[in-house]
Scaffold this motif. Structure first.
Motif: not given
Ligand code: NAP
Length: 303
Positions: A131, A77, A262, A127, A31, A10-11, A35, A103, A129
């Protein structure tokens, strides 16, 4: 300098698309070859913003590519950050910079310890976001990202890239205070929304419990040398519950979708910090135990 973005979730996608569409060099790091093949078959990332779809083909590679990395946006994450960065460490250039978007607290230090020569910047973002399909991200909530570096007070020159890309941000010398404050807000709201199965606004029916937790969290922040993060915590928690009453918290949504939470970097981190300071915070500990038990019922890990 190329922006290497680790994790096209997402982010990560939200940042990658905004940087790439103004012509800045961006490369996604995925990864594994499976992928990468899936990404290439889809032809790129799609950002959905106010109902408008924008499709953009951003170059991608796997973790094992050879190209050196000078600037890395870590967008996975919290529980994946350490292992993901460990795999990339051999590719980091001299003076590499990492921007950690995770986070909570705990993952940033774990990453920084792995790459002692790199500059690690901590970020805290409001922000939003999510998927709605593979390689598709919906920009759901406008917000702000604060960036800071515990070791160097001066901002990096590449903040200009963020300005150009229209990513609202601010350099923050007290980034730890901001991360602690956000963690405390999260601990006071998210676990209870999971346990009561309610929207944030549902916590108005549990205001005594919220107040007790805020008392313990305030004590914790003060003991952890974060008095500024403790200031007026209960009032802000009440304000957030009001202002976001119709929303489901991120932890609620994770559990509802059967996704790992988390917890270790949020409530778990708070309880461990209390233990380190020999602070007895019974309600916070009890909340953690209740949450872990609830997660177990849903087949989710308590870490
Ligand atoms: P997410 O949508 O689950 O995205 C995480 C991505 O990381 C996934 O695409 C995953 O791949 C990838 N990943 C994990 N391990 C990997 C590796 N070894 N190599 C390459 N890629 C890898 O998570 P998110 O919502 O963006 O959140 C990310 C962080 O931002 C979290 O700590 C969250 O708390 C924080 N955050 C998010 C938001 C929000 O609105 N989403 C807002 C503020 C803070 P796969 O697709 O292959 O699983």
């Amino acid at each position: 300098t190329t922006w290497h973005v680790l994790g096209a979730g997402s982010l990560g996608s939200l940042w990658a698309v905004r940087l790439a569409r103004v012509g800045l060099p961006v490369t996604l790091i995925l990864r594994d070859p499976a992928r990468l093949a899936a990404y290439r078959a889809s032809g790129g990332l799609t950002l959905v913003e106010q109902g408008q779809e924008q499709h953009i083909a951003i170059p991608a590679q796997t973790v094992d590519a050879a190209e050196p990395i000078s600037r890395l946006l870590v967008a996975c994450k919290a529980y994946d950050a350490q292992s993901a960065v460990a795999r990339l460490a051999p590719r980091l250039a001299e003076n590499a910079e990492l921007i950690l978007l995770q986070n909570g607290l705990g993952s940033q230090d774990a990453v920084a310890t792995l790459v002692p020569k790199a500059r690690c910047l901590f970020a805290s973002s409001t922000e939003g976001a999510f998927r709605d399909g593979d390689w598709r991200v919906v920009f759901a909530g406008h917000g702000f990202t604060w960036l800071g570096d515990l070791a160097h007070p001066q901002p990096p020159y590449w903040l200009d890239d963020l300005l150009l890309a229209g990513i609202p941000h601010e350099w923050q010398t007290q980034i730890l205070t901001r991360l602690w404050r956000k963690l405390a807000l999260n601990c006071a709201i998210n676990p209870l929304t999971v346990l009561y199965g309610c929207r944030n606004g549902g916590l108005r029916d549990h205001h005594c419990e919220v107040a007790t937790l805020c008392g313990e969290l305030t004590e914790l922040l003060e003991h952890c040398g974060q008095p500024a993060a403790a200031q007026d915590l209960h009032n802000e928690v009440t304000r957030v519950i009001q202002a976001t009453g119709a929303n489901y918290s991120s932890m609620y949504q994770d559990v509802a979708h059967g996704r790992r939470t988390e917890i270790s970097y949020l409530l778990g981190y708070a309880c461990e910090a209390a233990k380190r300071h020999h602070l007895n915070l019974p309600h916070l500990n009890q909340l953690r135990n209740r949450l872990i038990a609830h997660l177990a019922v849903h087949g989710l890990p308590g870490t």
